[in-house]
Design a protein around this motif. Sequence first.
Motif, PDB file in Angstrom:
ATOM      1  N   GLY A  82       0.837  -1.197   0.000  1.00 40.42           N
ATOM      2  CA  GLY A  82       0.000   0.000   0.000  1.00 40.42           C
ATOM      3  C   GLY A  82       0.867   1.239   0.000  1.00 40.42           C
ATOM      4  O   GLY A  82       2.027   1.198  -0.445  1.00 40.42           O
ATOM      5  N   PRO A  83       0.354   2.365   0.489  1.00 43.69           N
ATOM      6  CA  PRO A  83       1.152   3.592   0.526  1.00 43.69           C
ATOM      7  C   PRO A  83       2.406   3.401   1.384  1.00 43.69           C
ATOM      8  O   PRO A  83       2.345   2.809   2.461  1.00 43.69           O
ATOM      9  CB  PRO A  83       0.206   4.612   1.170  1.00 43.69           C
ATOM     10  N   VAL A  84       3.532   3.880   0.905  1.00 46.19           N
ATOM     11  CA  VAL A  84       4.802   3.764   1.621  1.00 46.19           C
ATOM     12  C   VAL A  84       5.497   5.118   1.628  1.00 46.19           C
ATOM     13  O   VAL A  84       5.704   5.713   0.566  1.00 46.19           O
ATOM     14  CB  VAL A  84       5.722   2.701   0.973  1.00 46.19           C
ATOM     15  N   GLU A  85       5.831   5.577   2.829  1.00 41.83           N
ATOM     16  CA  GLU A  85       6.572   6.835   2.957  1.00 41.83           C
ATOM     17  C   GLU A  85       8.039   6.543   3.222  1.00 41.83           C
ATOM     18  O   GLU A  85       8.374   5.722   4.082  1.00 41.83           O
ATOM     19  CB  GLU A  85       6.006   7.682   4.091  1.00 41.83           C
ATOM     20  N   ILE A  86       8.910   7.215   2.481  1.00 36.49           N
ATOM     21  CA  ILE A  86      10.355   7.100   2.670  1.00 36.49           C
ATOM     22  C   ILE A  86      10.863   8.434   3.210  1.00 36.49           C
ATOM     23  O   ILE A  86      10.877   9.431   2.477  1.00 36.49           O
ATOM     24  CB  ILE A  86      11.091   6.797   1.357  1.00 36.49           C
ATOM     25  N   PRO A  87      11.266   8.509   4.469  1.00 34.94           N
ATOM     26  CA  PRO A  87      11.919   9.738   4.934  1.00 34.94           C
ATOM     27  C   PRO A  87      13.272   9.875   4.230  1.00 34.94           C
ATOM     28  O   PRO A  87      14.027   8.907   4.123  1.00 34.94           O
ATOM     29  CB  PRO A  87      12.106   9.511   6.442  1.00 34.94           C
ATOM     30  N   ALA A  88      13.562  11.048   3.732  1.00 31.20           N
ATOM     31  CA  ALA A  88      14.841  11.272   3.056  1.00 31.20           C
ATOM     32  C   ALA A  88      15.874  11.759   4.062  1.00 31.20           C
ATOM     33  O   ALA A  88      15.536  12.332   5.089  1.00 31.20           O
ATOM     34  CB  ALA A  88      14.673  12.301   1.943  1.00 31.20           C
ATOM     35  N   GLY A  89      17.133  11.510   3.757  1.00 25.06           N
ATOM     36  CA  GLY A  89      18.189  12.068   4.585  1.00 25.06           C
ATOM     37  C   GLY A  89      19.155  11.034   5.103  1.00 25.06           C
ATOM     38  O   GLY A  89      19.040   9.829   4.810  1.00 25.06           O
ATOM     39  N   PRO A  90      20.149  11.473   5.906  1.00 26.19           N
ATOM     40  CA  PRO A  90      21.135  10.549   6.478  1.00 26.19           C
ATOM     41  C   PRO A  90      20.456   9.482   7.333  1.00 26.19           C
ATOM     42  O   PRO A  90      19.488   9.746   8.034  1.00 26.19           O
ATOM     43  CB  PRO A  90      22.006  11.472   7.350  1.00 26.19           C
ATOM     44  N   GLY A  91      20.963   8.255   7.242  1.00 26.51           N
ATOM     45  CA  GLY A  91      20.390   7.169   8.019  1.00 26.51           C
ATOM     46  C   GLY A  91      19.071   6.665   7.476  1.00 26.51           C
ATOM     47  O   GLY A  91      18.341   5.967   8.173  1.00 26.51           O
ATOM     48  N   GLN A  92      18.760   7.019   6.229  1.00 25.02           N
ATOM     49  CA  GLN A  92      17.517   6.578   5.602  1.00 25.02           C
ATOM     50  C   GLN A  92      17.837   5.868   4.287  1.00 25.02           C
ATOM     51  O   GLN A  92      18.967   5.897   3.810  1.00 25.02           O
ATOM     52  CB  GLN A  92      16.580   7.765   5.353  1.00 25.02           C
ATOM     53  N   LEU A  93      16.815   5.244   3.731  1.00 25.74           N
ATOM     54  CA  LEU A  93      17.004   4.483   2.501  1.00 25.74           C
ATOM     55  C   LEU A  93      17.352   5.379   1.321  1.00 25.74           C
ATOM     56  O   LEU A  93      18.110   4.991   0.428  1.00 25.74           O
ATOM     57  CB  LEU A  93      15.722   3.695   2.194  1.00 25.74           C
ATOM     58  N   ALA A  94      16.785   6.562   1.283  1.00 26.17           N
ATOM     59  CA  ALA A  94      17.000   7.477   0.153  1.00 26.17           C
ATOM     60  C   ALA A  94      17.525   8.810   0.652  1.00 26.17           C
ATOM     61  O   ALA A  94      17.137   9.291   1.715  1.00 26.17           O
ATOM     62  CB  ALA A  94      15.696   7.692  -0.616  1.00 26.17           C
ATOM     63  N   GLY A  95      18.402   9.387  -0.127  1.00 26.82           N
ATOM     64  CA  GLY A  95      18.943  10.697   0.201  1.00 26.82           C
ATOM     65  C   GLY A  95      19.377  11.401  -1.068  1.00 26.82           C
ATOM     66  O   GLY A  95      19.463  10.780  -2.140  1.00 26.82           O
ATOM     67  N   ARG A  96      19.665  12.675  -0.938  1.00 26.23           N
ATOM     68  CA  ARG A  96      20.011  13.459  -2.113  1.00 26.23           C
ATOM     69  C   ARG A  96      21.352  13.060  -2.699  1.00 26.23           C
ATOM     70  O   ARG A  96      21.701  13.457  -3.810  1.00 26.23           O
ATOM     71  CB  ARG A  96      20.003  14.949  -1.760  1.00 26.23           C
ATOM     72  N   HIS A  97      22.124  12.248  -1.943  1.00 25.11           N
ATOM     73  CA  HIS A  97      23.431  11.811  -2.437  1.00 25.11           C
ATOM     74  C   HIS A  97      23.319  10.683  -3.460  1.00 25.11           C
ATOM     75  O   HIS A  97      24.269  10.394  -4.184  1.00 25.11           O
ATOM     76  CB  HIS A  97      24.272  11.308  -1.256  1.00 25.11           C
ATOM     77  N   LEU A  98      22.145  10.034  -3.528  1.00 23.54           N
ATOM     78  CA  LEU A  98      21.992   8.894  -4.430  1.00 23.54           C
ATOM     79  C   LEU A  98      22.065   9.319  -5.890  1.00 23.54           C
ATOM     80  O   LEU A  98      21.471  10.325  -6.277  1.00 23.54           O
ATOM     81  CB  LEU A  98      20.654   8.196  -4.189  1.00 23.54           C
ATOM     82  N   GLY A  99      22.752   8.547  -6.686  1.00 23.70           N
ATOM     83  CA  GLY A  99      22.780   8.793  -8.117  1.00 23.70           C
ATOM     84  C   GLY A  99      21.483   8.355  -8.763  1.00 23.70           C
ATOM     85  O   GLY A  99      20.629   7.708  -8.148  1.00 23.70           O
ATOM     86  N   SER A 100      21.334   8.660 -10.039  1.00 19.65           N
ATOM     87  CA  SER A 100      20.076   8.387 -10.732  1.00 19.65           C
ATOM     88  C   SER A 100      19.790   6.891 -10.836  1.00 19.65           C
ATOM     89  O   SER A 100      18.630   6.467 -10.719  1.00 19.65           O
ATOM     90  CB  SER A 100      20.101   9.013 -12.136  1.00 19.65           C
ATOM     91  N   VAL A 101      20.829   6.078 -11.030  1.00 17.04           N
ATOM     92  CA  VAL A 101      20.606   4.634 -11.148  1.00 17.04           C
ATOM     93  C   VAL A 101      20.144   4.030  -9.818  1.00 17.04           C
ATOM     94  O   VAL A 101      19.135   3.312  -9.775  1.00 17.04           O
ATOM     95  CB  VAL A 101      21.861   3.916 -11.678  1.00 17.04           C
ATOM     96  N   PRO A 102      20.836   4.308  -8.674  1.00 17.14           N
ATOM     97  CA  PRO A 102      20.325   3.792  -7.394  1.00 17.14           C
ATOM     98  C   PRO A 102      18.928   4.309  -7.070  1.00 17.14           C
ATOM     99  O   PRO A 102      18.116   3.571  -6.494  1.00 17.14           O
ATOM    100  CB  PRO A 102      21.352   4.298  -6.374  1.00 17.14           C
ATOM    101  N   GLN A 103      18.633   5.543  -7.407  1.00 16.40           N
ATOM    102  CA  GLN A 103      17.291   6.059  -7.177  1.00 16.40           C
ATOM    103  C   GLN A 103      16.254   5.209  -7.897  1.00 16.40           C
ATOM    104  O   GLN A 103      15.246   4.799  -7.315  1.00 16.40           O
ATOM    105  CB  GLN A 103      17.189   7.514  -7.665  1.00 16.40           C
ATOM    106  N   ARG A 104      16.514   4.948  -9.165  1.00 14.51           N
ATOM    107  CA  ARG A 104      15.574   4.161  -9.959  1.00 14.51           C
ATOM    108  C   ARG A 104      15.448   2.747  -9.402  1.00 14.51           C
ATOM    109  O   ARG A 104      14.342   2.183  -9.345  1.00 14.51           O
ATOM    110  CB  ARG A 104      16.016   4.116 -11.425  1.00 14.51           C
TER     111      ARG A 104
END
Length: 255
Positions: free
Chosen positions: A40-62
């Motif tokens: 169902g709906p899934v929220e991903i908090p962004a930032g350090p210590g999280q699954l996603a962050g602004r440091h991720l490149g386009s391939v890992p993001q996808r």
Amino acid sequence: MEQQNPTERPAATTVHPIGTRLDGVTDLEVAVRTVREHPGPVEIPAGPGQLAGRHLGSVPQRQVGEALRGAGAAPLILRADISIDEDIPDEGVIAVLDDHLSLAAGVGAEYLVVPRAGVGGRGRSEDRIFSMLAALAEAASAHQVHLLLETEGATVDEVELIQFLERARKEGTLDVDPHYLASVAWNVAASTAAGEGPAAAFERMRPLLDLAPLIVCGVDEDTVEDLFAAVPELRGAAAAARILVILGRPGPAGA
């Protein structure tokens, strides 16, 4: 092909109206297992210590987005790690949140939740907040992402700001695609702590449901049942994906 407004999508959220938050999850395999257990709906908090962050490149993001959607995440929601009233210059807030919009688009998230920490002591008037939101709403529309402003207390200010955005869009002074309108993320715990009853809060937000879904946060498995009991209409709205409920630890920040 014409895109559907999320308010019109029957999708998996109709079957699984209650979502989960991947807070503190850094391993993709763990995240996938969690989503499979709670599709169902899934929220991903962004930032350090999280699954996603602004440091991720386009391939890992996808890859992150594809893995979570394949496990049953529908829709994906990204939560920014900076508030709209962060104590840095306006341009800095907008730049960081624009990076978050790029990240949301990269992982295929349909929503970006932007927290609000409160204007007191920040030196920002509501007019300045509105101007910042207007710029972000246009950027979100360009990224094909819904911008959602999280409530930080009683919901009146945030609802009015979103209504001002919609008025500006209708007047032609705001360039936002009607498929990607801004809305609010209702932090139930925060609004309750501010002395606002859930029925009154929902009544204030009800007109927004005709435009885009609301996100409900600041509830856990017990308090969401209390919320549905207090506002029976919410259960049907959740089943129809007109609201997206994200379970977490109730608190002022929706943690």
